[in-house]
Design a protein around this motif. Structure first.
Motif, short mmCIF file in Angstrom:
data_model
loop_
_atom_site.label_atom_id
_atom_site.label_comp_id
_atom_site.label_asym_id
_atom_site.label_seq_id
_atom_site.Cartn_x
_atom_site.Cartn_y
_atom_site.Cartn_z
N ALA A 253 0.83 -1.20 0.00
CA ALA A 253 0.00 0.00 0.00
C ALA A 253 0.86 1.26 0.00
O ALA A 253 0.56 2.24 -0.70
N ARG A 254 1.94 1.23 0.76
CA ARG A 254 2.85 2.38 0.79
C ARG A 254 3.52 2.56 -0.56
O ARG A 254 3.71 3.70 -1.03
N LEU A 255 3.89 1.46 -1.19
CA LEU A 255 4.52 1.53 -2.50
C LEU A 255 3.57 2.17 -3.51
O LEU A 255 3.98 3.01 -4.32
N ARG A 256 2.32 1.81 -3.45
CA ARG A 256 1.34 2.43 -4.35
C ARG A 256 1.21 3.93 -4.08
O ARG A 256 1.11 4.73 -5.02
N ARG A 257 1.23 4.31 -2.81
CA ARG A 257 1.14 5.74 -2.48
C ARG A 257 2.33 6.50 -3.02
O ARG A 257 2.20 7.61 -3.55
N VAL A 258 3.51 5.92 -2.87
CA VAL A 258 4.73 6.58 -3.35
C VAL A 258 4.66 6.77 -4.86
O VAL A 258 4.99 7.86 -5.38
N LEU A 259 4.22 5.75 -5.58
CA LEU A 259 4.11 5.87 -7.04
C LEU A 259 3.12 6.97 -7.42
O LEU A 259 3.36 7.75 -8.34
N THR A 260 2.02 7.04 -6.69
CA THR A 260 1.01 8.06 -6.97
C THR A 260 1.52 9.45 -6.67
O THR A 260 1.38 10.39 -7.46
N GLU A 261 2.15 9.59 -5.49
CA GLU A 261 2.63 10.91 -5.08
C GLU A 261 3.76 11.42 -5.98
O GLU A 261 3.79 12.59 -6.36
N GLN A 262 4.68 10.55 -6.35
CA GLN A 262 5.85 11.01 -7.09
C GLN A 262 5.58 11.20 -8.57
O GLN A 262 6.28 11.97 -9.24
N THR A 263 4.58 10.51 -9.10
CA THR A 263 4.23 10.72 -10.51
C THR A 263 3.13 11.75 -10.67
O THR A 263 2.97 12.33 -11.76
N GLY A 264 2.38 12.00 -9.59
CA GLY A 264 1.24 12.90 -9.68
C GLY A 264 0.09 12.31 -10.49
O GLY A 264 -0.81 13.03 -10.92
N LYS A 265 0.11 10.99 -10.67
CA LYS A 265 -0.92 10.31 -11.46
C LYS A 265 -1.63 9.29 -10.58
O LYS A 265 -1.01 8.36 -10.06
N GLN A 266 -2.93 9.46 -10.41
CA GLN A 266 -3.68 8.51 -9.61
C GLN A 266 -3.63 7.10 -10.21
O GLN A 266 -3.66 6.10 -9.49
N LYS A 267 -3.55 7.03 -11.54
CA LYS A 267 -3.55 5.72 -12.18
C LYS A 267 -2.28 4.92 -11.86
O LYS A 267 -2.25 3.70 -12.05
#
Length: 246
Positions: free
Chosen positions: A57-71
């Motif tokens: 779950a944290r990994l998903r949040r990091v990907l979302t936050e750092q790319t700025g893409k919810q997808k």
């Protein structure tokens, strides 16, 4: 899909390990038990299952936050079989590199220049040790060993292509460095002997053989293989096959 050219910084070894394990088999689920072994080995904490879910779950949040893409959070999918990284294998640099080395090997006999270009492009993406700052679990260890062997095979192919084109003196410095780093790798020794001989350095070529012969005996208690011995005889007796570049 994660957008291209957006660097992602994964904080913590465990997040990097999960991402590496998933990226090595994109599109294929990695069982949760395998990820537990990768993260904690044979001594997982009692809360390992919940901890793994929290890390994902944290990994998903990091990907979302750092790319700025919810997808981006959907790049890592939960399946009945485990977790899956939903990306094209061509987007994984480790797989792309391995495929390039294989392609170069197939092209070597027909087009040395193309093989050199494929390998040069592949090595331009090699920025340091493979799977750095990941754990030492089985998945990453096996992948590291495989990638390192592929890297060395790539260097052998790169040198071989230059040798077949008659560029003997150009590869001598690289081969000397490679053989210093890998003093038991016989193929590098064969190639260095060939390059030295065709550069007018027969004595140095024979010396390279004897140096590796000593290393093999001292470290492993074995003699050089048939390839090295054959090259030694060809150089010692200046056989015609070697003179023709065989």
């Amino acid at each position: 899909m994660i957008e291209e050219d957006i660097p992602i910084q994964l904080p913590g070894e465990k997040l990097r390990t999960i991402m590496a394990a998933l990226a090595l088999t994109p599109g294929t689920p990695v069982p949760a038990l395998d990820l537990l072994d990768e993260l904690w080995g044979d001594q997982p904490p009692k809360t390992a299952d919940n901890s793994l879910q929290s890390h994902v779950a944290r990994l998903r949040r990091v990907l979302t936050e750092q790319t700025g893409k919810q997808k981006a959070r959907h790049v890592i999918r939960t399946t009945r079989s485990g977790y899956l990284l939903d990306v094209d294998p061509a987007d994984v640099d480790a797989l792309r590199f391995s495929h390039a080395v294989e392609a170069a090997g197939r092209r070597l006999n027909a087009d040395c220049e193309l093989a050199i270009k494929l390998l040069a492009d592949a090595f331009s993406e090699w920025r340091g040790p493979a799977l750095i700052d990941t754990g030492d679990g089985l998945i990453c260890r096996i992948a590291y060993t495989r990638l390192e062997e592929t890297r060395l095979m790539g260097r052998e192919l790169f040198v071989e292509a230059h040798l077949r084109l008659g560029r003997y003196w150009q590869v001598i410095p690289e081969l000397e460095q490679l053989l210093t780093q890998h003093p038991l790798r016989e193929r590098f020794c064969e190639q260095l002997m060939t390059a030295l001989y065709h550069s007018g350095r027969q004595a140095d070529a024979l010396s390279a053989y004897r140096r590796v012969q000593h290393n093999l005996d001292a470290e492993l208690g074995i003699e050089p293989g048939p390839g090295m011995r054959r090259r030694f005889r060809q150089i010692l007796h200046q056989e015609g096959a070697l003179l023709r570049g065989a």
